[in-house]
Design a protein around this motif. Structure first.
Motif, mmCIF file in Angstrom:
data_model
loop_
_atom_site.group_PDB
_atom_site.id
_atom_site.type_symbol
_atom_site.label_atom_id
_atom_site.label_comp_id
_atom_site.label_asym_id
_atom_site.label_seq_id
_atom_site.Cartn_x
_atom_site.Cartn_y
_atom_site.Cartn_z
ATOM 1 N N GLU A 1 0.820 -1.209 0.000
ATOM 2 C CA GLU A 1 0.000 0.000 0.000
ATOM 3 C C GLU A 1 0.858 1.264 0.000
ATOM 4 O O GLU A 1 0.525 2.255 -0.652
ATOM 5 C CB GLU A 1 -0.932 -0.018 1.211
ATOM 6 C CG GLU A 1 -2.015 -1.084 1.100
ATOM 7 C CD GLU A 1 -2.817 -1.283 2.367
ATOM 8 O OE1 GLU A 1 -3.900 -1.897 2.298
ATOM 9 O OE2 GLU A 1 -2.373 -0.836 3.438
ATOM 10 N N ARG B 1 2.604 1.568 -3.560
ATOM 11 C CA ARG B 1 1.660 1.169 -4.601
ATOM 12 C C ARG B 1 2.069 1.654 -5.992
ATOM 13 O O ARG B 1 2.080 0.898 -6.962
ATOM 14 C CB ARG B 1 0.259 1.695 -4.259
ATOM 15 C CG ARG B 1 -0.813 1.308 -5.283
ATOM 16 C CD ARG B 1 -2.170 1.881 -4.886
ATOM 17 N NE ARG B 1 -2.598 1.427 -3.588
ATOM 18 C CZ ARG B 1 -3.192 0.262 -3.354
ATOM 19 N NH1 ARG B 1 -3.413 -0.562 -4.365
ATOM 20 N NH2 ARG B 1 -3.556 -0.081 -2.139
ATOM 21 N N SER C 1 3.273 -0.891 -8.958
ATOM 22 C CA SER C 1 2.399 -1.038 -10.121
ATOM 23 C C SER C 1 3.147 -0.735 -11.410
ATOM 24 O O SER C 1 2.891 -1.344 -12.450
ATOM 25 C CB SER C 1 1.186 -0.104 -9.999
ATOM 26 O OG SER C 1 0.395 -0.459 -8.886
ATOM 27 N N LEU D 1 -2.780 -5.548 -6.662
ATOM 28 C CA LEU D 1 -1.991 -4.742 -7.592
ATOM 29 C C LEU D 1 -1.883 -5.351 -8.990
ATOM 30 O O LEU D 1 -1.438 -4.669 -9.916
ATOM 31 C CB LEU D 1 -0.579 -4.526 -7.023
ATOM 32 C CG LEU D 1 -0.502 -3.747 -5.706
ATOM 33 C CD1 LEU D 1 0.924 -3.752 -5.168
ATOM 34 C CD2 LEU D 1 -0.994 -2.325 -5.894
#
Length: 775
Positions: A468, A471, A475, A550
């Motif tokens: 988190e 992120r 990604s 993700l």
């Protein structure tokens, strides 16, 4: 799967010889330059007398020299040029060989496992953290520590008592029998049976036995008028995840829940079948208690007070409550200590068809007689506690691309030998192999990160908070995540993976020797023992944030237990110990070493090849296979619904196109680009290499994007953390994986709007993928 012969399918057998590089372009030019300088020195006096002629001679010599050099420059591939430009000191084959040789010369897994299991190591444990840091530092790495402030619980008191009116009949110890681990490693420490994230409280009432606590079990009880409301529910582990068990009990009116392990579910290796219990034999000890988290990890992972955002800072805003946390107290018990309660149910209610091994119990549902009651006391200390992830990074040539290997090191007891610390030991061995390469000047093509997560047992806290917090970068740049948890708990190779990575796994298993036997590859063993089966990903471990949230293709590696022959893994108990591992599972730690080699070779296969080793056809075949199982259900649930019929048929057509043409053509193009990348060309065909480089960059970009296309903003209904439209934990069981979960759940709930939403979503996503992959 048929794979043609090439270097990447051959076992890595150490040869003890590295390739000479005397004939490189650099050495050729160096020899030519040296000869030229010597000639100039010997003719210095002549130069003084014939200056003009000298310069003409120099220019002519240079032209001749350059022409000769260019004419005879060796042919090179884009792959080799790329590494030379970045001063890579090892070839790909040398990197593989040195890694394997390093692990074959020495195996330190036993020492690592002994250390991790020498004390109680809950989330935030300082000793396990210090050991991990020291071991990685001694290998020449500079560990980076990332702290998070997570909300969790530690046990104060758990109590279960049995009463007849006001007369105390029985008081359970809630602990396991002491077993000495020997003079050299007596690490046994008693820990109360407790659940992570269980609700505090004291309840007393009549009790009822609810089998495995599935929805079907509860419906069966209700159909026979068994009273459930206001009772304490006693449930056996085995069919569904702990959090779902407690949630179901809560839904059907339980005041509290007691979960126990029935040795009947251990398979062949039980006392009833003549096997001795641990420590004398491989069967379950009757006082074994299975602890665990009752957080609904099928719906969410990480700190439940900070959903979908990180608890990096102490003063982060937190939720006061969560629908993913139970509201009733729950405790775990052993088979032996639950027996006095269950025996009193004999003759009451209905008798279950599924029997078990609880002594004196005939598997009646109850409830208990009037006046006979059970009392649960569950006192947990909830606090915000600092947990620490340990990260080491081996920077690659392509810094914006990375592969992550992770394992959590915390456990419920002083045990945790199989889960998770066999994986922790393997992670440190992988680090040792990479350290040997790093010390020889090796630089991977893609960045490699090895991460020791903290707080994994409570609900994948460390890995989820990391995901988190990072992120955006994950990604964008993380190519794949490799997970180690139950590294070795038996002899059966168990691989769960995103199908994009299936071929890479098979290739890597063919290059890994099984227990260092030069005649047997890991693939040979895997094929013979379980037909080289690769399962889909489920839940309950640290790949959740990567794959489910993700869209980062993930693999979970383990040697799992074969219930027909392997010793019982006494999951989350004090008997999941170092001595258990050394005596009954992996005495010479060769399975640990095999796994370290396998994961390392898989990593190198992904990081050292210019083109990503993903296969899109297998992925679409898997999706199509599962969609076919739902196709007929759609018509049954929504007959004569023209809109749904049109959408479902359009999805069939699109999957047909993807599986018969698009992905086959794309994978063939990928193989062609790979061949071109490794093909040698003369220097004057540099323009061809430029074209190949462009294709290479474009193809890798498409492969990296593909799984991200399945991420939805809203996530699954009621499970916003689970954003992947293809893979999620099964909502009814938790442990198992579900394919096309949104559509599946819409059909189970007969929700027309949800069904339309997921059919349209899948059509949109797959259409984008079709455009992405169309050549």
């Amino acid at each position: 799967m048929s794979i043609p012969y090439d270097e990447e399918t051959q076992p890595l057998v150490p040869r003890g010889v590295t390739r000479r590089r005397d004939n490189s372009v650099a050495s050729f030019l160096a020899r030519g330059r040296s000869n030229t300088i010597n000639s100039l020195k010997s003719g210095f006096e002549t130069v003084k007398k014939h200056k003009n002629e000298f310069w003409l001679l120099i220019i002519g010599s240079l032209v001749l020299y350059l022409g000769f050099t260019l004419a005879f420059l060796p042919r090179t591939s884009l792959s080799r040029d790329f590494r030379r430009l970045h001063f890579s000191k090892l070839t790909k084959s040398e990197a593989f060989r040195i890694y394997v040789e390093t692990l074959m010369k020495e195996n330190k897994c036993q020492d690592h496992l002994s250390n991790y299991t020498s004390h109680i190591h809950w989330a935030g444990d300082a000793h396990a953290l210090e050991y991990t840091i020291n071991e990685l530092s001694m290998l020449g790495f500079t560990p980076k520590l990332e702290e998070y402030h997570t909300w969790l619980n530690e046990p104060v008191k758990t109590e279960v008592t049995l009463w007849d009116q006001n007369h105390l009949l029985y008081n359970a110890s809630m602990t396991e029998d002491y077993i000495s681990e020997g003079e050299d490693n007596d690490s046994f420490k008693k820990v109360f049976g407790f659940h992570g994230f269980s609700a505090n409280g004291t309840v007393r009432s009549e009790y009822v036995y609810c089998n495995y606590g599935t929805i079907e079990d509860y419906e069966h009880l209700l159909s026979h008028n068994v009273k459930l409301e206001g009772k304490i529910h006693v449930i056996r582990y085995g069919a569904i995840m702990k959090g779902i068990v407690v949630k179901n009990a809560e839904t059907f009116g339980a005041l509290g829940a007691i979960l126990y392990t029935d040795s009947f579910d251990d398979g062949l290796i039980t006392e009833n079948n003549g096997y001795k219990p641990y420590p004398e034999g491989p069967a379950r000890h009757e006082s074994s208690i299975e602890r665990g988290s009752v957080l609904l990890v099928d719906s969410v992972a990480g700190d439940p007070t900070t959903p979908e955002y990180s608890s990096k800072h102490k003063d982060v805003k937190r939720l006061n409550s969560s629908s993913n946390l139970p509201t009733i107290p729950s405790v775990p018990m052993s088979e032996r200590e639950i027996a006095p309660l269950l025996k009193l149910l004999n003759g009451n209610g209905i008798q279950w068809e599924t029997k078990g091994n609880v002594k004196g119990f005939q598997y009646f549902s109850g409830p208990s007689d009037a006046g006979v009651s059970c009392r649960i006391v569950n006192e947990q200390k909830y606090l915000t506690k600092e947990i620490t992830n340990v990260v080491i990074e081996i920077p690659g040539i392509l810094k914006e691309q990375e592969v992550i290997i992770g394992n959590h090191r915390d456990s419920w007891t002083s045990g945790g030998a199989g889960g998770p610390n066999s994986g922790s030991s393997i992670l440190l061995e992988i680090a040792r192999g990479f350290s040997a390469l790093h010390q020889k000047g090796w630089k991977p093509l893609r960045t490699i990160k090895l991460i020791s997560w903290d707080g994994g047992e409570q609900g994948m806290l460390g890995s989820t908070e990391y995901g988190e917090y990072h992120r955006e970068s994950l990604s964008k740049g993380t190519v794949a995540y490799f997970n180690l948890d139950l590294g070795v708990i038996g002899s059966k190779l168990n691989i769960k993976a995103n199908p994009l990575l299936n071929e890479l796994i098979v290739r890597s298993s063919k290059r890994t020797l099984f227990k260092e036997d030069p005649e047997v590859t890991l693939y040979d063993y895997w094929k013979e023992s379980s037909n080289a089966t690769i399962d889909i990903l489920g839940a309950g471990t640290d790949f959740a944030v990567f794959q489910n949230n993700l869209g980062i293709p993930s693999i979970d590696f383990s040697f799992d237990r074969d219930p027909k022959k392997d010793a019982v893994h006494q999951f989350h108990s004090s008997y999941d110990s170092f001595e258990w591992m050394k005596t009954f599972v992996d005495p010479d730690f060769s399975l640990h070493s095999t796994m370290a080699m396998f994961v390392g070779v898989s990593t190198l296969s992904l990081t050292e090849n210019e083109l990503l080793g993903f296969k899109t056809h297998e992925y679409m075949i898997e999706i199509s296979k599962y969609y076919k199982t739902l196709y007929s259900n759609i018509s049954e649930v929504f007959p004569n619904d023209e809109m749904i019929m049109t959408l479902k048929d359009n999805l069939v057509d699109l999957l047909e196109l993807l599986t018969t043409h698009t992905t086959l053509d794309f994978d063939a193009m990928v193989d062609f680009v790979r061949e071109q990348t490794q093909q040698d060309y003369p220097w004057w065909e540099w323009n061809k290499k430029l074209v190949i480089l462009t294709r290479l960059i474009s193809t890798n970009s498409k492969l990296r994007k593909l799984d991200r296309y399945f991420i939805t903003d809203e996530g699954l209904k009621g499970r916003p953390f689970m954003k992947h439209s293809i893979f999620a934990p099964d909502k009814q069981t938790g442990y198992q994986g579900d394919v096309l979960p949104g559509l599946h759940e819409a059909l189970l709930s007969e929700n027309r709007q949800e069904c339309i939403y997921w059919l349209e979503t899948l059509l949109t996503q797959l259409d984008k993928i079709s455009s992405l992959l169309t050549i």
